[in-house]
Design a protein around this motif. Sequence first.
Motif, PDB file in Angstrom:
ATOM      1  N   LYS A  34       0.815  -1.212   0.000  1.00  0.00           N
ATOM      2  CA  LYS A  34       0.000   0.000   0.000  1.00  0.00           C
ATOM      3  C   LYS A  34       0.850   1.265   0.000  1.00  0.00           C
ATOM      4  O   LYS A  34       0.419   2.279  -0.519  1.00  0.00           O
ATOM      5  CB  LYS A  34      -1.023  -0.001   1.129  1.00  0.00           C
ATOM      6  CG  LYS A  34      -0.424   0.136   2.487  1.00  0.00           C
ATOM      7  CD  LYS A  34      -1.468   0.089   3.563  1.00  0.00           C
ATOM      8  CE  LYS A  34      -0.742   0.103   4.860  1.00  0.00           C
ATOM      9  NZ  LYS A  34      -1.002  -0.630   5.925  1.00  0.00           N
ATOM     10  N   SER A  51      -0.262   8.190   7.104  1.00  0.00           N
ATOM     11  CA  SER A  51      -0.095   6.806   7.540  1.00  0.00           C
ATOM     12  C   SER A  51      -0.051   6.796   9.058  1.00  0.00           C
ATOM     13  O   SER A  51       0.836   7.404   9.668  1.00  0.00           O
ATOM     14  CB  SER A  51       1.207   6.242   6.962  1.00  0.00           C
ATOM     15  OG  SER A  51       1.653   5.159   7.760  1.00  0.00           O
ATOM     16  N   ASP A 104      -4.237   5.907   5.950  1.00  0.00           N
ATOM     17  CA  ASP A 104      -3.723   4.581   5.609  1.00  0.00           C
ATOM     18  C   ASP A 104      -3.415   3.775   6.873  1.00  0.00           C
ATOM     19  O   ASP A 104      -2.762   4.253   7.787  1.00  0.00           O
ATOM     20  CB  ASP A 104      -2.486   4.851   4.724  1.00  0.00           C
ATOM     21  CG  ASP A 104      -1.426   3.790   4.748  1.00  0.00           C
ATOM     22  OD1 ASP A 104      -1.709   2.640   5.098  1.00  0.00           O
ATOM     23  OD2 ASP A 104      -0.287   4.143   4.380  1.00  0.00           O
TER      24      ASP A 104
HETATM   25 MG    MG Z   1       1.829   1.094   6.763  1.00  0.00          MG
END
Ligand code: MG
Length: 208
Positions: A34, A51, A104
């Motif tokens: 990802k 993130s 994320d």
């Molecule tokens: Mg990660």
Amino acid sequence: MLQCLSPSRRMVLRISWLGRKLQLYLFCGPGSGKGTQCSNIVEHFGFTHLSAGELLRSEIKSGSENGTMIDSIIKEGKIVPSEITVKLLQEAMVKSENDKFLIDGFPRNQENRLSFENVIKISPEFVLFFDCSEEEMVRRLLGRNQGRADDNVETIRKRFRVFEESSLPVVQYYDSKGKVKKINAAKPILEVFEDVKTIFQSYGPKAA
Ligand code: MG
Ligand code: UDP
């Protein structure tokens, strides 16, 4: 006019304004590629990538009072308490000028989700779920060699169990709301991004 307000009042104003910001969640098991896809999404569609794992790792590096606790939780492959992660995400959103966020690796469990929704007060436009076999994810994790303390076979196995037990129920929750877009992430990076692009183009956010 904002300058006349106390810092806490200013904070409240910014947060209610955040309520209008577009969010998108991205999920997948550990190591399903990802990170690379996030960079592509940022570049093509103008999202700000947040993130949760990176924010937590920076918190450890900054030597904050919670750093040692966060560090030992990550080494165990467990989930950091919601109030810490939500605060870091909220601060990053307030700092950003953007109105589109790609969040994320979060929410990691239902409690994370409720805690974030209580603070930010909106739910995601949609949720991207990168589907990949555990075997392939382990291969990628061990091959990436980023020097992360949790990229060893023992912690990786624990991360997978936590993912199945705690994170998949969040994906199922969003699926029941019709928000999940599943992507086969076992293919080469460029092919995966073609599928990502198709989803974004049909969904609305315009290419930057
Ligand atoms: Mg990660
Ligand atoms: N983590 C957490 N809460 C989050 C995101 C991450 O507790 O919202 C911790 C958790 O211990 C996880 C680790 O940070 O195993 C690494 O997360 P990241 O998303 O960076 O790694 P990935 O699972 O994508 O390999």
